[in-house]
Scaffold this active site. Structure first.
Site, mmCIF file in Angstrom:
data_model
loop_
_atom_site.group_PDB
_atom_site.id
_atom_site.type_symbol
_atom_site.label_atom_id
_atom_site.label_comp_id
_atom_site.label_asym_id
_atom_site.label_seq_id
_atom_site.Cartn_x
_atom_site.Cartn_y
_atom_site.Cartn_z
ATOM 1 N N ILE A 121 3.310 5.587 -1.895
ATOM 2 C CA ILE A 121 2.866 5.235 -0.556
ATOM 3 C C ILE A 121 2.131 3.906 -0.674
ATOM 4 C CG2 ILE A 121 2.775 7.564 0.423
ATOM 5 C CD1 ILE A 121 -0.170 7.705 -0.130
ATOM 6 N N ASP A 122 2.100 3.148 0.411
ATOM 7 C CA ASP A 122 1.539 1.803 0.362
ATOM 8 C C ASP A 122 0.045 1.808 0.032
ATOM 9 O OD1 ASP A 122 4.018 0.704 1.080
ATOM 10 O OD2 ASP A 122 3.585 0.965 3.213
ATOM 11 N N LYS A 123 -0.439 0.675 -0.429
ATOM 12 C CA LYS A 123 -1.845 0.514 -0.828
ATOM 13 C C LYS A 123 -2.808 1.022 0.241
ATOM 14 C CE LYS A 123 -5.273 -3.101 -1.752
ATOM 15 N NZ LYS A 123 -5.518 -4.566 -1.837
#
Length: 305
Positions: A137-139
């Site tokens: 999942i994105d930062k």
């Protein structure tokens, strides 16, 4: 290096070499064994063979087990939010601002660094920089990730993702008031030709992408929605919601500059379900929204009142 010798029995006659070797040890994955065969680490009667070699009764299989790869990434003690853990799988609740795995120029402070300090056994299928990582999942997205602690678990979890049998539900706050209570976005996603750091809906060099959404609450200028992934493309929810005209609040890449006060997109991977690689039991985990998203919702509710 460890060496193992096995004699092929009558009941294994005509079975492929990679299938036979994989069955010897439950933690060995088919892809891992195939690489050993290709590298000459597996021989039959003293000779190298191809992965599709059909065994004969009486064959002597010799297996040289390579030493585990020494990881270049350093373990770092972190206060990780571990939701579940056993000898095969770990489920972690990732905070906003944490990168999942190291990349060139960013070798510390990632979830992988913390996982390596927490447990020494992570799958090696994704190599040195991404041990154990099955999906990302994105930062600045918060929420649940499943991590494989051995190659058998890794292969199982990846196959479930490909077969679309996992459950992945996200909650998001988007700009605009959605007119529909639910819907499905079926639009292929590929690299944006004008900005290589962005993804976009396109028919060129794209992959199928499907997102289902369900409206939870409507506000004056925003909507609180739940999204369920059918596929898992890079930035999928962020791209799809922008595509239908309702970009994520706080999204610096795909949303408007004037937005809600939150440090990154208002997107939370709140529910994760999968079949346990060893027991085959379906498991489902859910974690609450992070405090900053809860605060945004409280503010939006007050403005309605």
């Amino acid at each position: 290096m460890e060496h193992i010798e096995v004699k092929i029995e009558e009941e294994q006659q005509s079975e492929r070499i990679d299938k036979v070797v994989t069955s010897i040890e439950s933690d060995w994955s088919r892809s891992q064994v195939q690489n050993w065969v290709k590298d000459g680490m597996v021989t039959v009667n003293g000779k190298t063979v191809k992965t599709n070699y059909k065994c004969s009764a009486g064959d002597i299989i010799s297996i040289t087990i390579p030493e585990p790869t020494i990881l270049d990434v350093e373990a770092e003690e972190m206060n990780l939010d571990i939701v579940f853990e056993d000898s095969d799988v770990l489920v972690v609740n990732k905070p906003r601002g944490m990168v999942v795995h190291p990349a060139p120029g960013n070798y510390s402070g990632t979830l992988v660094n913390g996982l390596m300090a927490h447990c020494k056994d992570l799958s090696g299928i994704n190599g040195v920089l991404r041990p154990g990582i099955v999906h990302r999942i994105d930062k600045d997205t918060t929420g649940l990730l499943m991590v494989a602690k051995n190659d058998m678990a890794h292969e199982s979890l990846v196959s479930q993702l490909k077969a679309k049998t996992t459950t992945r539900k996200y909650k998001a706050i988007v700009h605009g008031v959605m007119p529909h209570d639910k819907g499905t976005i079926d639009a292929p996603i590929g690299r944006d030709k004008s900005d290589r750091q962005k993804m976009t809906v396109t028919d060129e060099n794209s992959r199928d992408a499907v997102t289902h959404f369900n409206v939870l609450e409507k506000f004056n200028d925003f909507t609180f929605v739940e999204c369920q992934l059918e596929t898992g493309r890079t930035h999928q929810i962020r791209v799809h919601l922008k595509y239908i005209g309702f970009p994520l609040a706080g999204d610096p890449k795909y949303g408007p500059k004037k937005t809600l006060d939150i440090n990154g997109q208002a997107l939370h991977a709140g529910l994760l379900g999968f079949e346990h690689p060893r027991t085959k039991e379906y498991m489902e985990f859910e974690v609450p929204l992070p405090k900053d998203m809860e605060q945004l919702l409280d503010n939006l509710r007050r403005k309605l009142g």
